[in-house]
Design a protein around this motif. Structure first.
Motif, mmCIF file in Angstrom:
data_model
loop_
_atom_site.group_PDB
_atom_site.id
_atom_site.type_symbol
_atom_site.label_atom_id
_atom_site.label_comp_id
_atom_site.label_asym_id
_atom_site.label_seq_id
_atom_site.Cartn_x
_atom_site.Cartn_y
_atom_site.Cartn_z
ATOM 1 N N ALA A 132 -58.756 -4.049 87.159
ATOM 2 C CA ALA A 132 -59.554 -3.974 88.377
ATOM 3 C C ALA A 132 -58.700 -4.430 89.561
ATOM 4 O O ALA A 132 -58.066 -5.483 89.518
ATOM 5 N N PRO A 137 -61.939 0.328 90.546
ATOM 6 C CA PRO A 137 -62.386 -0.252 89.272
ATOM 7 C C PRO A 137 -61.313 -0.141 88.205
ATOM 8 O O PRO A 137 -60.427 0.716 88.264
ATOM 9 N N ALA A 155 -63.940 3.962 81.699
ATOM 10 C CA ALA A 155 -64.391 2.651 82.187
ATOM 11 C C ALA A 155 -64.306 1.689 81.003
ATOM 12 O O ALA A 155 -65.038 1.834 80.019
#
Length: 548
Positions: A132, A137, A155
């Protein structure tokens, strides 16, 4: 679409497959390597790989404020490390894999990019694997150059950021073979590797301009790269053209690092998003490409312990003192030379000097192996230097082997500055020979100089995976020559079409220990005034905050 080849299970089988591909993909005066014969324009590949359903992060365009000069990087003088944040990650991609301009002619419009590519086809794709960061992100992100955005492919779950030590990230590069095979057929795999080398050099120079180190992680295997970048996720391609893993680069400040094993395990648990777009509705199968790609696939290996580069004086300053941002976006591939322009011997020596590996100087600081590629040069128009055939021996340890492999009657007279390992083989006007060797192309004769890159292909007999890095090292040299030509007020262009064995016969090379894998030429360009040039992205997105 290319089918999956039967696995080649033994090292001897892999060596045989690589050698067979190399021999069959050679151009010869009596016949060219197998190709499509004509261009199927209806199935021309989409130049943009995108991932439908992946969240996008818009990258700022902030490179205009980057103050780093190219001449400083050539001396190994890097600025203090910039922060790892969205803005500076944006600059990294803006100066390496992004668009540099749009061109228009007769109702057609096409993009140019900072990283060179055979036929402007751009088979190389880039992925950022990062913790991050401010504005971005954590996860795996695909870079879409058309829009200068990152598409989040994965993710991650808990533990991801802990795998990055210090200020660090990874960049993975992959190839879409069909993009090149559509135009070039069997020889396309070679060009994909050249372009990967171009991209390594472009990323390395852009990272250095930000004060970051960049280095190819030579210990990892292709399966590691495929897992980290999601290239082994068959369902996510769902009929779209697959991507072959090529290299993984470590980015960061001094002392930073990444636990690749931990990331690989965490990638299996991540939430993967997006489906690859299909680039062409129909395809021509080139099974030889699939076979050589499988045979040359890199396993995990012990990290290389390349000897430290020889101590050399600083490179001479280029003719033009340009910023890295200006030079990266100005780089072009010339389509013709004027046959008149000459360069000075001092400029010529400075260009060659930039091809020698120096500690801390990009892109050589990114390359973990000792030099295995050495240019053989056709000098045509260099004021103060005899026309003729020369060799630049980039590693002193290779001199005896090269000399013993070539014709016994070459002169091997030392030329140029004392520290420059440049040798004259024969003084002669070789413009017609250079043109003949390069598939009769006038660009090889109308330039200031042309060259072929001699690679130590004998390494493949022991480790077949080394076949691809040899081409990539040629690509590194090609990108440096592009930048050096622009900084000298000239232009360069790579030449993928050449008669392989005609070059070897000229030099007196026999056997498989040395092969010419890439050609290049530099001279005074002939500009096409019919073309219109447009900026790569809208001005409204640019950030003009000064950068160090």
């Amino acid at each position: 679409m290319a089918h999956e080849p039967a696995a080649v299970s033994t090292d001897s089988g892999k060596v045989a497959a690589v050698r067979a591909y190399h021999e069959h993909s050679k151009h010869r005066p009596e016949r060219y390597a197998p190709g499509p014969g004509r261009l199927d324009w209806a199935n021309q590949p989409d130049p943009w790989r995108s991932w439908d359903g992946a969240a996008r992060t818009i990258l700022p365009l902030a490179a205009d404020g980057l103050a780093t000069r190219y001449a400083a990087l050539r001396r190994g003088e890097l600025p203090p490390p910039a922060p790892f944040d969205l803005e500076h990650i944006g600059i990294l991609f803006e100066l390496s894999l992004a668009l540099s301009a749009w061109k228009e002619f007769g109702g057609s419009r096409w993009a140019l990019r900072c990283n060179p590519s055979s036929g402007n086809l751009h088979p190389t794709e880039g992925y950022l694997i990062a913790p991050a960061l401010p504005g971005l992100p954590a996860g795996v992100h695909h870079y879409l150059s058309r829009d200068h955005v990152l598409e989040q492919r994965a993710a991650p779950r808990e533990g991801w950021d802990a795998a990055f030590g210090g200020q660090a990230a990874l960049v993975a590069l992959s190839s879409i073979h069909w993009r090149e095979a559509w135009k070039y057929g069997m020889r396309a795999w070679r060009y994909c590797q050249h372009d990967c080398g171009h991209a390594i050099a472009a990323v390395s120079v852009a990272a250095a301009a930000l004060g970051w180190s960049a280095r190819v992680l030579d210990g990892v295997g292709d399966d590691d790269i495929a897992r980290l970048a999601g290239l082994d996720r068959v369902a996510d391609f769902d009929g779209a053209e697959r991507e072959a893993p090529e290299v993984l680069l470590q980015l960061g400040a001094a002392g930073s690092g990444t636990d690749v094993d931990a990331l690989r395990a965490l990638a299996d648990q991540a939430d993967w998003r997006g489906r690859a777009n299909r680039l062409s509705s129909a395809h021509v199968d080139w099974p030889d490409i699939a076979v050589v790609d499988a045979a040359a696939r890199k396993p995990r290996t012990a990290a290389a312990e390349a000897p430290a580069p020889a101590a050399l004086p600083p490179s001479a300053a280029p003719v033009q003192d340009l910023s890295v941002a200006t030079l990266a976006r100005r780089r072009r591939s010339a389509v013709a030379f004027d046959g008149v322009t000459a360069m000075t011997a001092e400029t010529f020596f400075a260009v060659l000097d930039a091809l020698l590996p120096r500690a801390g100087v990009p892109p050589w600081s990114a390359w973990p192996w000792p030099p295995q590629v050495h240019p053989a040069l056709f000098v045509h128009r260099v004021d103060g230097l005899e026309a003729g055939l020369y060799v630049l021996v980039r590693d002193p340890a290779a001199l005896a082997g090269l000399r013993g492999a070539m014709r016994a009657d070459w002169l091997w007279h030392k030329s140029g500055p004392a520290h420059l390992p440049l040798y004259l083989l024969i003084p002669y006007d070789l413009r017609a020979t250079a043109q003949l060797v390069c598939c009769h192309q006038e660009i090889a004769a109308d330039s200031c100089f042309a060259l072929g890159m001699l690679a130590r292909t004998g390494l493949v007999a022991h480790e077949p995976w080394r076949y691809a890095p040899l081409y990539r090292e040629c690509g590194l040299l090609g990108q440096v020559l592009y930048l050096e030509a622009e900084a000298a007020g000239l232009s360069g262009t790579g030449i993928g079409c050449f008669f392989d064995d005609a070059m070897h016969e000229l030099l007196g090379l026999a056997g498989e220990e040395w092969q010419s894998l890439y050609h290049f030429t530099v001279g005074g360009p002939v500009e096409d005034s019919r073309l219109s040039s447009l900026p790569p992205y809208g001005a409204a997105r640019r950030v003009r905050t000064p950068k160090t």
